[in-house]
Design a protein around this motif. Structure first.
Motif, PDB file in Angstrom:
ATOM      1  N   GLU A 213       0.839  -1.210   0.000  1.00 20.68           N
ATOM      2  CA  GLU A 213       0.000   0.000   0.000  1.00 20.68           C
ATOM      3  C   GLU A 213       0.872   1.258   0.000  1.00 20.68           C
ATOM      4  OE1 GLU A 213      -3.089   0.838  -0.502  1.00 20.68           O
ATOM      5  OE2 GLU A 213      -3.403  -1.274  -0.947  1.00 20.68           O
ATOM      6  N   LYS A 214       1.934   1.223   0.851  1.00 19.81           N
ATOM      7  CA  LYS A 214       2.854   2.372   0.939  1.00 19.81           C
ATOM      8  C   LYS A 214       3.510   2.613  -0.415  1.00 19.81           C
ATOM      9  CE  LYS A 214       4.146   2.227   5.774  1.00 19.81           C
ATOM     10  NZ  LYS A 214       5.065   1.584   6.680  1.00 19.81           N
ATOM     11  N   GLU A 215       3.951   1.511  -1.056  1.00 24.28           N
ATOM     12  CA  GLU A 215       4.604   1.651  -2.365  1.00 24.28           C
ATOM     13  C   GLU A 215       3.638   2.240  -3.390  1.00 24.28           C
ATOM     14  OE1 GLU A 215       6.257  -2.202  -3.195  1.00 24.28           O
ATOM     15  OE2 GLU A 215       7.671  -1.955  -1.538  1.00 24.28           O
ATOM     16  N   LYS A 216       2.383   1.782  -3.353  1.00 19.64           N
ATOM     17  CA  LYS A 216       1.365   2.290  -4.288  1.00 19.64           C
ATOM     18  C   LYS A 216       1.145   3.775  -4.058  1.00 19.64           C
ATOM     19  CE  LYS A 216      -1.626  -1.651  -5.215  1.00 19.64           C
ATOM     20  NZ  LYS A 216      -2.827  -2.252  -4.684  1.00 19.64           N
ATOM     21  N   GLU A 217       1.084   4.153  -2.760  1.00 20.93           N
ATOM     22  CA  GLU A 217       0.865   5.546  -2.393  1.00 20.93           C
ATOM     23  C   GLU A 217       1.994   6.426  -2.924  1.00 20.93           C
ATOM     24  OE1 GLU A 217      -1.819   6.778  -1.071  1.00 20.93           O
ATOM     25  OE2 GLU A 217      -0.924   8.794  -1.094  1.00 20.93           O
ATOM     26  N   GLU A 219       3.925   5.727  -5.415  1.00 25.13           N
ATOM     27  CA  GLU A 219       3.789   5.735  -6.884  1.00 25.13           C
ATOM     28  C   GLU A 219       2.759   6.776  -7.313  1.00 25.13           C
ATOM     29  OE1 GLU A 219       4.869   5.198 -10.377  1.00 25.13           O
ATOM     30  OE2 GLU A 219       5.930   4.097  -8.814  1.00 25.13           O
ATOM     31  N   ARG A 220       1.641   6.813  -6.581  1.00 25.53           N
ATOM     32  CA  ARG A 220       0.576   7.791  -6.907  1.00 25.53           C
ATOM     33  C   ARG A 220       1.111   9.215  -6.746  1.00 25.53           C
ATOM     34  NH1 ARG A 220      -3.284   3.950  -4.840  1.00 25.53           N
ATOM     35  NH2 ARG A 220      -2.936   4.630  -2.693  1.00 25.53           N
ATOM     36  N   GLU A 221       1.866   9.436  -5.642  1.00 25.11           N
ATOM     37  CA  GLU A 221       2.444  10.775  -5.404  1.00 25.11           C
ATOM     38  C   GLU A 221       3.401  11.171  -6.524  1.00 25.11           C
ATOM     39  OE1 GLU A 221       2.320  10.570  -0.555  1.00 25.11           O
ATOM     40  OE2 GLU A 221       4.257  10.849  -1.535  1.00 25.11           O
ATOM     41  N   ARG A 222       4.251  10.186  -6.920  1.00 24.58           N
ATOM     42  CA  ARG A 222       5.214  10.462  -7.998  1.00 24.58           C
ATOM     43  C   ARG A 222       4.482  10.829  -9.279  1.00 24.58           C
ATOM     44  NH1 ARG A 222       8.934   6.605  -5.808  1.00 24.58           N
ATOM     45  NH2 ARG A 222       7.802   4.893  -6.746  1.00 24.58           N
ATOM     46  N   ALA A 223       3.421  10.046  -9.595  1.00 27.38           N
ATOM     47  CA  ALA A 223       2.653  10.281 -10.827  1.00 27.38           C
ATOM     48  C   ALA A 223       1.997  11.664 -10.782  1.00 27.38           C
ATOM     49  CB  ALA A 223       1.613   9.180 -11.002  1.00 27.38           C
ATOM     50  N   ALA A 224       1.445  12.025  -9.601  1.00 30.47           N
ATOM     51  CA  ALA A 224       0.765  13.323  -9.463  1.00 30.47           C
ATOM     52  C   ALA A 224       1.764  14.463  -9.646  1.00 30.47           C
ATOM     53  CB  ALA A 224       0.097  13.402  -8.097  1.00 30.47           C
ATOM     54  N   LYS A 225       2.971  14.277  -9.062  1.00 26.83           N
ATOM     55  CA  LYS A 225       4.005  15.315  -9.184  1.00 26.83           C
ATOM     56  C   LYS A 225       4.413  15.475 -10.643  1.00 26.83           C
ATOM     57  CE  LYS A 225       6.260  15.356  -4.736  1.00 26.83           C
ATOM     58  NZ  LYS A 225       7.316  14.729  -3.966  1.00 26.83           N
ATOM     59  N   ALA A 226       4.605  14.328 -11.334  1.00 28.33           N
ATOM     60  CA  ALA A 226       5.015  14.374 -12.741  1.00 28.33           C
ATOM     61  C   ALA A 226       3.954  15.063 -13.583  1.00 28.33           C
ATOM     62  CB  ALA A 226       5.258  12.949 -13.238  1.00 28.33           C
ATOM     63  N   LYS A 227       2.682  14.772 -13.265  1.00 32.05           N
ATOM     64  CA  LYS A 227       1.559  15.364 -14.010  1.00 32.05           C
ATOM     65  C   LYS A 227       1.540  16.883 -13.803  1.00 32.05           C
ATOM     66  CE  LYS A 227      -3.256  14.307 -14.782  1.00 32.05           C
ATOM     67  NZ  LYS A 227      -4.460  13.772 -14.164  1.00 32.05           N
ATOM     68  N   ALA A 228       1.742  17.283 -12.545  1.00 31.72           N
ATOM     69  CA  ALA A 228       1.722  18.718 -12.211  1.00 31.72           C
ATOM     70  C   ALA A 228       2.855  19.449 -12.925  1.00 31.72           C
ATOM     71  CB  ALA A 228       1.840  18.875 -10.706  1.00 31.72           C
ATOM     72  N   LYS A 229       4.036  18.758 -12.966  1.00 33.89           N
ATOM     73  CA  LYS A 229       5.205  19.349 -13.615  1.00 33.89           C
ATOM     74  C   LYS A 229       4.929  19.546 -15.107  1.00 33.89           C
ATOM     75  CE  LYS A 229      10.141  18.640 -13.169  1.00 33.89           C
ATOM     76  NZ  LYS A 229      11.157  17.610 -12.936  1.00 33.89           N
TER      77      LYS A 229
END
Ligand code: NAI
Length: 234
Positions: A213-217, A219-229
């Motif tokens: 779950e932590k790893e998924k979380e 991953e989600r944060e990384r994806a959100a950051k990349a999207k925002a960038k």
């Protein structure tokens, strides 16, 4: 062979070595390196070397371990190169399951008798072993040179029966009842608690799920950051 004082942790691991070496023997493997054994057992090679060095002289540089010799020596250390006469007290579900398991005999544990207080069970035969009443327990222990007893009775009954067993000369109790037994120093007790093992399994599966779950979380944060960038750039 010279015997050193062996730690409890090593002793706990020996049955597993014994089982793996037995399987290797059955498949015709005569020698094995610590690296190869390590791969099969999923234990580090250095742990294997450290454990087996306790007994001295088993491994040879460039040759590895002689499987048959090591199997025999570990068998001797575990005391399963000789026969142990065992009785089962409590011929209910668990007691009968133990009696039905034939592999104990292959390891030298000979089930000489089963005992119960339920008149409906007394006289029945499980895999050739007769269920007896507890009245002749002491005599049976003496007549059959019984050193070990499995206790598969309710915990409220276990202390009293354990006292009777000890007074009759039993030296080892395989205790499945959920109660700690008070026995003299010259008697050993091995407690078996399947539910504790199950709780450890539960802990491991839960922590594995939490980790995922932590790893998924993350991953989600990384994806959100990349999207925002990316959104910022465009
Ligand atoms: P069960 O009720 O099927 O069998 C117990 C048997 O003990 C019955 O046949 C009963 O008549 C007999 N008994 C009761 N008092 C006795 C006495 N003083 N002398 C001789 N026999 C007596 O129960 P089951 O499922 O076989 O469980 C047996 C015991 O093992 C229970 O205490 C249970 O909690 C425990 N258990 C422990 C496990 C573990 O991992 N440690 C796993 C499963 C059960």
């Amino acid at each position: 062979m010279e015997k050193k004082e062996i730690s409890k942790a090593v002793i706990t691991r020996l049955p597993r070595y014994y089982r793996y070496l037995g399987e290797l023997l059955e498949s015709g493997v005569e020698r094995i390196s610590s690296n190869e054994l390590s791969k099969r057992m999923k234990v580090t090679a250095s742990q294997i070397r450290q454990d087996l060095n306790n007994f001295g002289g088993f491994g040879q540089q460039g040759y590895g371990y002689n499987v048959k010799y090591l199997h025999t020596e570990i068998g001797k250390i575990l005391g399963i190169d000789r026969q142990h006469h065992l009785i089962i007290i409590g011929a209910g579900n668990l007691g009968q399951a133990l009696a039905n398991y034939t592999n104990f005999e292959k390891r030298g544990f000979i089930i000489k008798g089963m005992f119960d207080i339920n008149p409906r069970l007394i006289g029945l035969v499980v895999r050739g072993i007769e269920i007896r009443g507890v009245d002749d327990l002491e005599q049976f222990i003496k007549d059959n040179d019984v050193q070990m007893a499995a206790l598969t009775i309710p915990k409220t009954k276990a202390p009293e029966i354990a006292d009777r067993l000890v007074n009759a000369g039993v030296k080892a109790i395989w205790n499945f009842a959920h109660v700690d037994l008070n026995v003299p120093d010259d008697v050993v007790v091995e407690n078996v608690h399947l539910s504790e093992s199950l709780m450890r399994l539960s802990y491991r599966v839960c922590s594995m799920q939490e980790q995922k779950e932590k790893e998924k979380e993350k991953e989600r944060e990384r994806a959100a950051k990349a999207k925002a960038k990316a959104a910022k750039k465009s």
